[in-house]
Design an enzyme around this catalytic site. Sequence first.
Site: not given
Ligand code: ATR
Length: 271
Positions: A16, A62, A66, A102, A131, A151-152, A156, A217, A239
């Site tokens: 966009k 993008t 990056k 960002d 992000a 975070n899951r 990290k 978004y 977003g």
């Molecule tokens: P980005 O650049 O968009 O941040 P990334 O570096 O691949 O992409 O990171 C993705 C993030 O989304 C991570 O924090 C990931 O959690 P993990 O580090 O545990 O993998 C999180 N994420 C993606 N899908 C998820 C889900 N279904 N539940 C919880 N966290 C999720």
Amino acid sequence: MTDRYAVIGNPIAHSKSPVIHAAFARQCGQDIAYEAILGPLDGFRAAVGAFRQASGKGMNVTVPFKLEALELADKPTERARLAGAVNTLRFDSDGVFGDNTDGIGLVRDIRDRLGFALRNKRILILGAGGAARGVVLPLLEEGPAQLAIANRSVEKAVVLKTQFAPFGELATGGFADFADGRFDLVINATSASLGGEGLSLPDGLFGPGALAYDMVYGKGTTPFLADARRLGAVRVADGLGMLVAQAAESFFLWRAVRPDTAPVIAMLQGG
Ligand code: ATR
């Protein structure tokens, strides 16, 4: 002569940015041309060099370039180095300036457009990928009462805590660790919404008057935003505002005028 700018990415067809920057240029009376360039996956540097040779003045960068843009910049800002990513290049006479807009775009969208002050607020970021990393420093600079990262994979989040320790304290944990956290603002910086996935949000995450913000978004009411409402968030936003605000900050770096984002967001929502 019309100054040339471009966005480079791969893929790029759905960007966009050309529409947004054309609207900014009209609004601010700036004579610029702005195009989209499909960067070859193994030819980012060459494509940037070619655009610069063709008297390009600056570029947005993008996915997936990056990090390469950060390496290419002779003069990266501190916030770009900490984000580990550059989304804005400016070709100066003494070298390539690189910045990441960002995080400041997110802050300005929430603080200025949505009118939600961040100072002394309790803020939770969900996610610890690129992000999330890109928005930590600008959020810390707003002086929140607390900034937490859930975070899951907890390790990290801990890496980010260590990285940003010189700039402020980050609380870290898994999602369940923040049950009853009563945050004023919860930002979804995971990539879950991109695939229409929800997150396992614990009870008590949202405090009174809370805002839920999804950095994604164009996906309508994401599972995160729907869950947030159910769990008590009184305001929700996607977003799109951040997208337009990060573009406005790039425009400002190139043209020294900062466009008003609201009419451009309205135009994109209408279209
Ligand atoms: P980005 O650049 O968009 O941040 P990334 O570096 O691949 O992409 O990171 C993705 C993030 O989304 C991570 O924090 C990931 O959690 P993990 O580090 O545990 O993998 C999180 N994420 C993606 N899908 C998820 C889900 N279904 N539940 C919880 N966290 C999720």
